[in-house]
Design an enzyme around this catalytic site. Structure first.
Site, PDB file in Angstrom:
ATOM      1  N   ASP A 101      51.525  -2.735  14.567  1.00  0.00           N
ATOM      2  CA  ASP A 101      51.244  -2.264  15.924  1.00  0.00           C
ATOM      3  C   ASP A 101      51.462  -3.435  16.880  1.00  0.00           C
ATOM      4  O   ASP A 101      50.685  -4.397  16.883  1.00  0.00           O
ATOM      5  CB  ASP A 101      49.806  -1.762  16.006  1.00  0.00           C
ATOM      6  CG  ASP A 101      49.495  -1.045  17.314  1.00  0.00           C
ATOM      7  OD1 ASP A 101      50.088  -1.411  18.346  1.00  0.00           O
ATOM      8  OD2 ASP A 101      48.654  -0.128  17.302  1.00  0.00           O
ATOM      9  N   HIS A 158      52.103   1.471  15.875  1.00  0.00           N
ATOM     10  CA  HIS A 158      51.162   2.227  16.702  1.00  0.00           C
ATOM     11  C   HIS A 158      51.529   3.715  16.639  1.00  0.00           C
ATOM     12  O   HIS A 158      52.682   4.082  16.431  1.00  0.00           O
ATOM     13  CB  HIS A 158      51.241   1.736  18.148  1.00  0.00           C
ATOM     14  CG  HIS A 158      50.181   2.285  19.040  1.00  0.00           C
ATOM     15  ND1 HIS A 158      48.866   1.885  18.973  1.00  0.00           N
ATOM     16  CD2 HIS A 158      50.233   3.218  20.026  1.00  0.00           C
ATOM     17  CE1 HIS A 158      48.155   2.535  19.873  1.00  0.00           C
ATOM     18  NE2 HIS A 158      48.968   3.353  20.531  1.00  0.00           N
ATOM     19  N   CYS A 214      44.864   6.291  20.069  1.00  0.00           N
ATOM     20  CA  CYS A 214      45.441   5.395  21.081  1.00  0.00           C
ATOM     21  C   CYS A 214      44.387   5.129  22.166  1.00  0.00           C
ATOM     22  O   CYS A 214      43.360   4.518  21.884  1.00  0.00           O
ATOM     23  CB  CYS A 214      46.719   6.030  21.634  1.00  0.00           C
ATOM     24  SG  CYS A 214      47.594   5.099  22.895  1.00  0.00           S
TER      25      CYS A 214
END
Length: 291
Positions: free
Chosen positions: A226, A261, A169
């Site tokens: 995502d 994500h 991330c």
């Protein structure tokens, strides 16, 4: 440690250090509250049997920052992997990732890169976490702290000639930037890190801006669903890499079409076991190839 790349450093503002104190002096216990409820049924827990594992202090120019280190007990000259945190800081998930790498024979170390700005584990709202901590962390500071962590690792059982980095991330973006910053780096694995974005004094460059100057090949692991990182930005990054250095050209992407994500974060609802396991296997192969 080799001198960092002047080409990348020219994109960053000078880092002015002071001794105003660090807001975080030790690592969080458990999981960061802002990450939401822990999905206990899917959490991966790696034991410390056969490992030297725990918190250490990394000397930096203006003091010291806490970090979590895991390595095979009694071993030296180990390939080193810098583990760069999610937006939630170095909490239990990041510590476990270090132990997973240590079980594979690496010295893995995750420095708390928000140490000067605050303690992310105390926040319950993502918006406040971003506003009060994450958005106040300069890229230049992060690069310097990672250099200091690599130096510490080299003096504590790591082989400086076999240095890798991985991040998730927020940390996935940092992996790309660090490849342009440190010529001693051999390989990186970036998990769903942003590739493009607005620039400011804290973030004067994004991965797409430094793609041509990379020193180490990076494997990018991304989710096709995502919502925050469109696949189109992966395509933009691929084009930038194709016109770059040898390391840039050697970089590669895997996009999992149905993954969101944070698909590797086994403690969160975003976890996707199949994609997480496949990405982990590919990350291992990448580091075996280059480290």
């Amino acid at each position: 440690m080799n001198k960092p790349s002047p080409e990348f450093d020219s994109l960053l503002p000078p880092l002015t250090l002071n001794r105003r104190g660090f807001l975080t002096t030790s690592l969080a216990t458990g999981f960061t509250l802002a990450a939401g409820p822990v999905m206990a049924s899917t959490v991966v827990t790696t034991d410390t049997n056969g490992l030297t594992a725990g918190e250490v202090k990394i000397p930096v120019a203006d003091g010291s920052i806490p970090a979590y280190r895991a390595a095979p007990a009694g071993k030296t000259n180990l390939g080193t992997i810098l583990v760069v945190q999610e937006i939630f800081g170095v909490h239990e998930y990041m510590k476990d990732v270090c132990r997973r790498f240590a079980k594979l024979g690496y010295l893995a170390i995750a420095p708390e890169l928000y140490a000067r700005q605050g303690d992310p584990s105390k926040y319950t709202e993502n918006a406040k976490l971003f506003a009060e901590i994450v958005n106040k962390v300069p890229d230049a500071q992060v690069m310097g702290d990672l250099d200091a962590t690599a130096k510490w690792a080299a003096a504590n059982g790591g082989d400086p000639k076999r240095l890798g980095i991985t991040g998730f991330c927020w940390g996935g973006r940092i992996v790309w930037l660090y490849s342009a910053h440190n010529p001693a780096l051999k390989a990186g694995v970036a998990w769903y890190g942003r590739l493009v974005g607005d620039k400011d004094a804290m973030k004067p460059a994004h991965p797409v801006d430094i793609a041509a100057k990379m020193h180490a090949p990076v494997l990018g692991l991304y989710g096709g669903e995502d919502a925050g990182i469109p696949v189109s930005t992966v395509d933009t990054m691929k084009a930038a890499l194709a016109n770059g250095s040898a390391a840039a050209k050697a970089s590669s992407f895997v996009v999992y079409p149905k993954a969101p994500h944070a698909f590797h974060a086994d403690y969160r609802p975003s976890y996707r076991e199949q994609e997480a396991k496949d990405g982990w296997a590919k990350a291992q192969d990448w580091f075996k190839k280059y480290l």
